[in-house]
Scaffold this active site. Structure first.
Site, PDB file in Angstrom:
ATOM      1  N   GLU A  83      -2.812  -4.506  -2.154  1.00  0.00           N
ATOM      2  CA  GLU A  83      -2.833  -5.392  -1.115  1.00  0.00           C
ATOM      3  C   GLU A  83      -1.487  -5.644  -0.707  1.00  0.00           C
ATOM      4  OE1 GLU A  83      -3.697  -6.567   1.907  1.00  0.00           O
ATOM      5  OE2 GLU A  83      -2.989  -8.408   1.435  1.00  0.00           O
ATOM      6  N   GLU A 119      -6.687  -8.321  -3.499  1.00  0.00           N
ATOM      7  CA  GLU A 119      -7.293  -7.430  -2.387  1.00  0.00           C
ATOM      8  C   GLU A 119      -8.445  -8.440  -1.729  1.00  0.00           C
ATOM      9  OE1 GLU A 119      -6.606  -4.566  -0.136  1.00  0.00           O
ATOM     10  OE2 GLU A 119      -6.204  -4.044  -2.415  1.00  0.00           O
ATOM     11  N   THR A 169       0.863  -1.201   0.066  1.00  0.00           N
ATOM     12  CA  THR A 169       0.005  -0.092  -0.018  1.00  0.00           C
ATOM     13  C   THR A 169       0.811   1.151  -0.087  1.00  0.00           C
ATOM     14  OG1 THR A 169      -1.604  -1.029   1.341  1.00  0.00           O
ATOM     15  CG2 THR A 169      -1.945   1.265   1.099  1.00  0.00           C
ATOM     16  N   SER A 205     -11.513  -2.810   4.727  1.00  0.00           N
ATOM     17  CA  SER A 205     -10.228  -2.508   4.864  1.00  0.00           C
ATOM     18  C   SER A 205      -9.683  -1.835   6.062  1.00  0.00           C
ATOM     19  CB  SER A 205     -10.048  -1.392   3.573  1.00  0.00           C
ATOM     20  OG  SER A 205      -8.784  -0.544   3.603  1.00  0.00           O
ATOM     21  N   THR A 217      -3.860   1.087  -2.886  1.00  0.00           N
ATOM     22  CA  THR A 217      -3.221  -0.223  -2.790  1.00  0.00           C
ATOM     23  C   THR A 217      -3.493  -1.339  -3.661  1.00  0.00           C
ATOM     24  OG1 THR A 217      -2.922  -2.032  -1.120  1.00  0.00           O
ATOM     25  CG2 THR A 217      -5.093  -1.378  -1.325  1.00  0.00           C
ATOM     26  N   GLY A 270       0.299  -0.270   5.536  1.00  0.00           N
ATOM     27  CA  GLY A 270       0.732  -0.964   6.727  1.00  0.00           C
ATOM     28  C   GLY A 270      -0.339  -1.979   7.266  1.00  0.00           C
TER      29      GLY A 270
HETATM   30  N1  GLU Z   1      -5.242  -4.422   2.135  1.00  0.00           N
HETATM   31  C1  GLU Z   1      -5.270  -3.637   3.261  1.00  0.00           C
HETATM   32  C2  GLU Z   1      -6.262  -2.909   3.639  1.00  0.00           C
HETATM   33  O1  GLU Z   1      -7.027  -2.529   2.884  1.00  0.00           O
HETATM   34  C3  GLU Z   1      -4.098  -2.601   2.734  1.00  0.00           C
HETATM   35  C4  GLU Z   1      -2.718  -3.456   2.408  1.00  0.00           C
HETATM   36  C5  GLU Z   1      -1.506  -2.939   3.135  1.00  0.00           C
HETATM   37  O2  GLU Z   1      -1.573  -1.929   3.464  1.00  0.00           O
HETATM   38  O3  GLU Z   1      -0.739  -3.773   3.250  1.00  0.00           O
HETATM   39  O4  GLU Z   1      -6.544  -2.419   4.421  1.00  0.00           O
END
Ligand code: GLU
Length: 611
Positions: free
Chosen positions: A436, A455, A416, A479, A434, A500
């Protein structure tokens, strides 16, 4: 690397490449743009903070030509699709938050990916074993985890609602960077190398990101002419080329039959995305979440993200305590306990509101936060996981005791990217996007130059009707992205966000507390060591946090897991960007000084001798 050395490296690498592949160096190489990275910049006229100097430069270029914050944010995001392709791009999704200086309102766009219509409740169960696919490698590198991308629709909608440029104009800087190339840094090389086994499994990905079979060397110039061409297509035909045109057919075909190399041994479960899924995709206008924290108005991203409700609830819980007057260990103890409580409620209540009834109003209600604050013992950490609260009945008074324990397993990853932009009119953008996982699904759409997301791994892996984040056709997975804009007396005070995975929530929360309660300036608030309590037995923390506070927090009963240790994601937590707006009208753009190789903060008219 000092600016001049870095520029010399860029020129040398560019010229070397021009000899190797026989193209004439473009004027951009003769006069390379400033690629040095500054973590803090103070000044006037507009500001930007991203993880990458090319992306920040793209935003500044747009602002300097009279574009506004929405225009500049799209330009920066598109450039990140070139230079940070493993974190974000048109194959993914995100959340765009905008403060409109004219109206004084905050609006948001939900550009989260959706599950294809043909997805089944047992999509993440391996038909061969009847058990859930392993997260790694099966689910992570798969067609079945690819959601319908929302990023192109987000850019179009953001420009339509708030921008002044066409999509084609906003894509120009990114097209230039994709065409002329950018200088590979250690973060890009390392991320490529980490992904080598997956990238090598696909013909399209290996030919783009593993030229000659290996990750590009630090200092070499990386070009992505396929992506430049794809962006040109969007510039000429608009996003219908993506959602209805040739790209839609190619994306669906890639998901249904990922282009594996002849020797690939990875299982790569196929997906069922169709062109109809792409045609049906819509980015959604959403009202933001809102909480009042110590007189500040904190606006965040409403579900399908859990960011706004979980940051908001944590702040409401902490509003009952005076952190500023506490010792540092006491304040940090309260921070850790508050986020654990809010994460318990996130797990129980938050999913896509189009599919489940999410009690957003209750979760962000000050009274609910006050009642949840009863769960904090000032001297003793609660046994984790703590139980969720009851959103159907609360009055701010302390309840008798928890009925049951919760359990929130965390499989979100650490990819992200996040960016913050402000313009001279006072408009502000906070945008987290992102694909993911770092490297998304690992699958590049052949000849199109971009990776598809994975995702849908953000859904709960096993279907449970009572789980708000269960998998359903057309649904957005929950998310943690938390783009946040804070107003003081109706005017922007601070905008911030971070990558993160689920640590995004705690990074944004901790940075707000550092700035608002613990007396740090915004640069120090970002640089400070981080810890993340997401309702698990041990707190995940950076080594520097454990060194600084581990002994002092042990008497409360806090235990720590080192970020990056087995079972956790990375040695660093987050990679935040922010802009603070000062009463004199100046802006402080702040990025990471170290994490993820350091970010890039720029202002249009720098104020020298200040930070
Ligand atoms: N898929 C995560 C989310 O939507 C974000 C992925 C990441 O920040 O590593 O929260």
């Amino acid at each position: 690397m000092p600016s001049t050395t870095r520029q010399m490296a860029a020129v040398t690498a560019a010229l070397a490449l021009s000899v190797t592949v026989g193209f004439v160096a473009s004027p951009a190489f003769a006069d390379p743009r400033e690629t040095d990275k500054t973590a803090t910049a103070t000044g006037y006229g507009g500001a930007v903070s991203t993880v990458d100097p090319e992306a920040s430069a793209a935003a500044i270029e747009v602002l300097s030509k009279g574009g506004n914050a929405a225009d500049a944010a799209v330009a920066a995001a598109a450039t990140l699709g070139v230079t940070e392709p493993y974190s974000a791009g048109i194959g993914g999704g995100g959340y765009f938050v905008f403060y409109d200086a004219k109206t004084g309102h905050v609006g948001t766009i939900d550009g989260r990916e959706t599950a294809p219509a043909a997805i089944t409740h047992d999509a993440f169960i391996d038909p061969a074993t009847g058990k859930p696919y392993n997260f790694t490698p099966e689910l992570v590198t798969s067609g079945v985890s690819v959601g319908v991308p929302g990023t192109p629709a987000t850019w179009e909608r953001a420009l339509e609602r708030w921008g002044s440029l066409s999509l084609g104009e906003a894509l120009k800087p990114a097209i230039e960077v994709a065409t002329r190339g950018f200088v590979v840094d250690e973060t890009f090389r390392q991320q490529t190398e980490d992904n080598q086994p997956r990238f090598g499994a696909f013909t399209s990905t290996s030919s783009l990101y593993l030229p000659g079979g290996a990750a590009p060397a630090v200092g070499s110039v990386f070009r992505n002419p396929d992506l430049a061409e794809t962006y040109r297509l969007l510039a000429e035909q608009g996003i219908s080329a993506f959602y209805n045109g040739p790209l839609a057919a190619e994306i669906a075909a890639t998901v249904q039959a990922p282009p594996k190399t002849a020797t690939a041994t990875l299982p790569v479960p196929v997906g069922h995305m169709t062109t109809a899924d792409l045609a049906a995709y819509r980015a959604l206008d959403q009202a933001p979440t809102h909480v009042d924290y110590r007189g500040l108005d904190v606006y965040g991203m409403a579900p399908s993200s859990s960011g706004g409700t979980t940051v908001g609830e944590s702040l409401n819980i902490l509003d009952s305590f005076n952190l500023a007057e506490m010792s540092r260990p006491d304040a940090l103890h309260h921070y850790l306990e508050a986020s654990a409580l809010a994460f318990a409620d996130r797990a129980k209540y938050v999913g896509d509101p189009a599919f489940v009834n999410v009690p957003t109003a209750a979760l962000t209600d000050q009274l609910f936060g006050k009642e949840r604050a009863c769960g904090i013992d000032p001297q003793q950490a609660a046994v984790k996981p703590v139980a969720p609260g009851d959103v159907s009945s609360y009055d701010g008074a302390c309840p008798a005791g928890p009925a049951s324990l919760a359990d929130d397993k965390d499989t979100e990853n650490i990819s992200t990217t996040n960016l913050t932009v402000a313009d001279k009119w006072g408009n502000v953008v906070e945008y987290t996007l992102t694909i993911e996982q770092t490297g998304g699904s690992g699958i590049v759409v052949p000849c199109r130059g971009f990776l598809l997301n994975n995702e849908l791994t953000d859904f709960s892996a096993v279907y449970d009707p009572s789980d708000p984040n269960r998998i359903d056709p057309g649904k957005r997975p929950r998310s943690s992205m938390s783009p946040t804009i804070i107003l003081d007396d109706g005017k922007p005070f601070l905008a911030l966000g971070s990558p993160g995975g689920s640590t995004i929530i705690t990074t944004v929360l901790q940075t707000i507390l550092n700035r608002v309660d613990l007396g740090m300036n915004i640069s120090d608030a970002i640089a400070a060591p981080r810890a993340s309590q997401r309702n698990t037995a041990a707190v995940t923390a950076e080594a520097a946090f454990i060194t600084a506070y581990g002994d002092q927090l042990a008497p409360y009963g806090h235990q720590f897991t080192l970020a990056g240790a087995a079972g956790t994601s990375a040695a660093e937590i987050g990679a935040a960007t922010a802009i603070e707006f000062r009463p004199d009208g100046s802006m402080v753009a702040a990025a990471e000084p170290v994490r993820r190789g350091g970010g890039s903060a720029l202002v249009l008219k720098p104020l020298t001798g200040d930070r």
